[in-house]
Design a protein around this motif. Structure first.
Motif, PDB file in Angstrom:
ATOM      1  N   ALA A 272       0.823  -1.212   0.000  1.00 31.17           N
ATOM      2  CA  ALA A 272       0.000   0.000   0.000  1.00 31.17           C
ATOM      3  C   ALA A 272       0.859   1.265   0.000  1.00 31.17           C
ATOM      4  CB  ALA A 272      -0.936   0.002   1.203  1.00 31.17           C
ATOM      5  N   LEU A 273       2.118   1.164   0.467  1.00 29.21           N
ATOM      6  CA  LEU A 273       2.998   2.335   0.494  1.00 29.21           C
ATOM      7  C   LEU A 273       3.347   2.817  -0.911  1.00 29.21           C
ATOM      8  CD1 LEU A 273       5.513   1.380   3.352  1.00 29.21           C
ATOM      9  CD2 LEU A 273       3.334   2.582   3.524  1.00 29.21           C
ATOM     10  N   LEU A 274       3.228   1.938  -1.912  1.00 26.40           N
ATOM     11  CA  LEU A 274       3.516   2.350  -3.279  1.00 26.40           C
ATOM     12  C   LEU A 274       2.552   3.426  -3.756  1.00 26.40           C
ATOM     13  CD1 LEU A 274       4.249  -1.140  -4.891  1.00 26.40           C
ATOM     14  CD2 LEU A 274       5.901   0.569  -4.104  1.00 26.40           C
ATOM     15  N   GLN A 275       1.412   3.557  -3.089  1.00 24.62           N
ATOM     16  CA  GLN A 275       0.408   4.564  -3.464  1.00 24.62           C
ATOM     17  C   GLN A 275       0.477   5.810  -2.578  1.00 24.62           C
ATOM     18  OE1 GLN A 275      -1.273   3.354  -6.122  1.00 24.62           O
ATOM     19  NE2 GLN A 275      -0.252   1.384  -5.815  1.00 24.62           N
TER      20      GLN A 275
ATOM     21  N   SER B   5      -9.231  -4.762   8.436  1.00 24.77           N
ATOM     22  CA  SER B   5      -8.486  -5.782   7.691  1.00 24.77           C
ATOM     23  C   SER B   5      -8.905  -5.806   6.228  1.00 24.77           C
ATOM     24  CB  SER B   5      -8.709  -7.156   8.328  1.00 24.77           C
ATOM     25  OG  SER B   5      -8.220  -7.174   9.650  1.00 24.77           O
ATOM     26  N   ALA B   6     -10.206  -5.674   5.970  1.00 22.22           N
ATOM     27  CA  ALA B   6     -10.683  -5.637   4.593  1.00 22.22           C
ATOM     28  C   ALA B   6     -10.144  -4.416   3.857  1.00 22.22           C
ATOM     29  CB  ALA B   6     -12.209  -5.650   4.564  1.00 22.22           C
ATOM     30  N   ALA B   7     -10.089  -3.267   4.538  1.00 20.44           N
ATOM     31  CA  ALA B   7      -9.554  -2.060   3.917  1.00 20.44           C
ATOM     32  C   ALA B   7      -8.068  -2.219   3.612  1.00 20.44           C
ATOM     33  CB  ALA B   7      -9.782  -0.855   4.830  1.00 20.44           C
ATOM     34  N   ALA B   8      -7.330  -2.872   4.514  1.00 23.16           N
ATOM     35  CA  ALA B   8      -5.906  -3.107   4.283  1.00 23.16           C
ATOM     36  C   ALA B   8      -5.700  -4.006   3.075  1.00 23.16           C
ATOM     37  CB  ALA B   8      -5.268  -3.716   5.524  1.00 23.16           C
ATOM     38  N   LEU B   9      -6.487  -5.068   2.972  1.00 20.56           N
ATOM     39  CA  LEU B   9      -6.384  -5.957   1.816  1.00 20.56           C
ATOM     40  C   LEU B   9      -6.735  -5.226   0.524  1.00 20.56           C
ATOM     41  CD1 LEU B   9      -7.763  -9.495   2.753  1.00 20.56           C
ATOM     42  CD2 LEU B   9      -5.451  -8.866   2.071  1.00 20.56           C
ATOM     43  N   ASP B  10      -7.724  -4.368   0.576  1.00 17.07           N
ATOM     44  CA  ASP B  10      -8.115  -3.631  -0.620  1.00 17.07           C
ATOM     45  C   ASP B  10      -6.971  -2.752  -1.109  1.00 17.07           C
ATOM     46  OD1 ASP B  10     -10.172  -2.680  -2.537  1.00 17.07           O
ATOM     47  OD2 ASP B  10      -9.826  -0.777  -1.518  1.00 17.07           O
TER      48      ASP B  10
ATOM     49  N   TRP C 275       1.495   9.163   4.222  1.00 21.45           N
ATOM     50  CA  TRP C 275       1.714   8.038   5.132  1.00 21.45           C
ATOM     51  C   TRP C 275       1.812   8.538   6.577  1.00 21.45           C
ATOM     52  CZ3 TRP C 275       6.139   7.240   8.212  1.00 21.45           C
ATOM     53  CH2 TRP C 275       6.079   6.072   8.975  1.00 21.45           C
ATOM     54  N   SER C 276       2.532   9.616   6.800  1.00 22.46           N
ATOM     55  CA  SER C 276       2.677  10.167   8.159  1.00 22.46           C
ATOM     56  C   SER C 276       1.324  10.522   8.760  1.00 22.46           C
ATOM     57  CB  SER C 276       3.572  11.412   8.139  1.00 22.46           C
ATOM     58  OG  SER C 276       4.924  11.080   7.970  1.00 22.46           O
TER      59      SER C 276
ATOM     60  N   PRO D 260       5.025   0.117   8.811  1.00 17.00           N
ATOM     61  CA  PRO D 260       5.633  -0.724   7.786  1.00 17.00           C
ATOM     62  C   PRO D 260       6.022  -2.115   8.296  1.00 17.00           C
ATOM     63  CG  PRO D 260       6.576   1.484   7.732  1.00 17.00           C
ATOM     64  CD  PRO D 260       5.776   1.382   8.989  1.00 17.00           C
ATOM     65  N   GLY D 261       5.893  -3.095   7.417  1.00 15.27           N
ATOM     66  CA  GLY D 261       6.061  -4.473   7.828  1.00 15.27           C
ATOM     67  C   GLY D 261       7.444  -4.828   8.296  1.00 15.27           C
TER      68      GLY D 261
END
Length: 460
Positions: free
Chosen positions: A144-147, A302-307, A153-154, A219-220
């Motif tokens: 998601a960080l690519l977007q 979780s659904a929003a993160a997957l999207d 992000w901050s 971030p992971g």
């Protein structure tokens, strides 16, 4: 550019071998604790011992000749620990238990020798190399960080921090921010960045402990650094929006933004290009029942993160270029895992909730031209269904964690429409079955249907 030509060369080799050998790359995607490790282990076990796959046509028609584990294609990646996972699930070295969640990337290759159906069968047997790729769910969220740029992000990271301000680690980081002057020239910017990253990482780890590994945090690599432990790539943290003051070249904000951009390009984009741009098929796993058990808000997050993650994947293609020139994901299966935690009469409700939660991702996938399906799935079934005498509802029974005797559990009811009332639904965590055979088929729910959608057309 080198990665592009590498992929093109790979695809040209695949096309040249096409009549006798083909390669299918299957991405197994999901947040932490979605069941990726168990899914891959159960998939491999099922294909090695296919008697329990009646709905996989190549098995039902007797055309699957043999399946072998082969060396994985990438020499610089660890092999998925299939044998260790089987040993743990079957209790070779102790009581049966679920394997540990993925903490690093790994690959595995299965080679299927089969006879094509119809007239093509007269040309003889073929081989399909099925390549599986596993990686931590925490790393998945980084796509998601690519977007996002550093400022956006901050803003999101600080909003989450303030929501968790009851945690001492969150308060410690927010207090540090009040002492910083991030836009001024500062010779100590590097030292401040290291300290801020340390406190931000401590907050992420504390929040993950409170919410569980399935919580969409990142971030992971801050949570699972792997080979990046101690790297400058992990020394950034969110900062409040800049005011009217001009940002100096040697400021903390400039340093943080540069580190964020380096992380996004050198870690996230490189990971995306190396692995995700090579995929042919995708299964997206989500422990929706577990998220709903923790509350609708967790399931929504979780659904929003997957999207956001799926928006970064290359789903669908040009429609006219050959696949070896335009690699893309042409089929996506969305699966709600651990369906054996619910009685069968609730599986339809769980699938309807899956469609509702992932509505945006499903519509975008369909628009891209990729085929999609939604299913409920239990890669390895740990329960059986029972019905209490005199009650018009069904239970799931198995051995729970923290107990030695079987337990019959009713989780509550999932509505096919609408939202759950707070506290009305709770799943039980069960141990693996005590009688799994390491050399035979295992019980499951829907694994054969999932495989038919994901690989069935490649072994017709």
């Amino acid at each position: 550019m080198d990665l592009y030509f590498d992929r093109l060369f790979d695809r040209a080799l695949d096309a040249g071998r096409g009549l006798v050998e083909r390669r299918l790359r299957l991405g197994v995607t999901g947040l932490a604790e979605a069941g990726k490790t168990v899914f891959i282990t159960a998939l491999v076990q099922a294909l090695l011992h296919p008697a329990a796959l009646p709905r996989l046509q190549v098995v039902a028609e007797g055309r699957l000749r043999t399946v072998l584990l082969r060396p994985q294609p990438s020499q610089d990646l660890p092999r998925f620990p299939f044998e260790d996972c089987v040993a743990r699930l079957t209790g070779r070295d102790g009581p049966p238990d679920w394997p540990e969640s993925t903490r690093n990337q790994a690959e595995l290759r299965l080679s299927l020798r089969y006879l094509p159906g119809g007239l093509m069968g007269r040309l003889g047997e073929r081989v399909l190399h099925l390549d599986l790729f596993d990686y931590p769910g925490e790393w998945l969220l980084d796509l998601a960080l690519l977007q996002q740029d550093y400022e956006s992000w901050s803003a999101g990271a600080l909003a989450s921090l303030r929501e968790a301000s009851a945690l001492p680690e969150a308060r410690a980081f927010l207090e540090l921010l009040h002492r910083l002057t991030p836009d001024r020239a500062d010779a100590a910017a590097e030292t401040q960045a290291i300290e801020a990253a340390r406190l931000f990482t401590a907050y992420l780890l504390a929040r993950q402990r409170s919410l569980g590994r399935a919580a969409p945090l990142g971030p992971g690599r801050f949570l699972l650094p792997g080979e990046l432990e101690g790297s400058p790539l992990l020394t950034f943290a969110p900062l409040p929006p800049r005011g009217n003051e001009t940002t100096a070249r040697s400021s903390l904000r400039r340093l943080m933004a540069e580190r964020y951009d380096a992380y996004r390009e050198q870690v996230v984009r490189a990971f995306h290009q190396r692995h995700f741009t090579r995929l042919d098929r995708q299964i997206v796993l989500i422990d929706l029942a577990g998220h709903l058990s923790a509350g609708e808000e967790r399931a929504d997050a979780s659904a929003a993160a997957l999207d956001a993650v799926l928006a970064a994947l290359r789903v669908g293609g040009s429609g006219w270029l050959p696949r070896w020139l335009s690699p893309h994901i042409d089929r996506v299966l969305f699966a709600a895992t651990k369906a054996d935690h619910l009685p069968g009469d609730q599986h339809q409700g769980l699938e309807e909730q899956l469609r509702r939660k992932l509505d945006a991702a499903l519509r975008r996938t369909a628009y891209s031209g990729a085929e999609l399906e939604t299913r409920v799935l239990a890669s390895l079934r740990a329960t059986r269904e029972v019905e209490a005498r005199g009650e018009a509802r069904r239970y799931v029974a198995g051995t729970p964690y923290g107990g030695e005797k079987p337990l019959a559990h009713y989780p509550g009811r999932i509505p096919q429409t609408g939202r759950l009332a707070n506290g009305s639904f709770r799943i039980e965590r069960f141990r693996p079955p005590a009688d799994l055979d390491p050399t035979g088929p295992w019980p499951h729910l829907g694994l054969d249907r999932a495989l038919e959608f994901l690989i069935g057309d490649w072994v017709e």
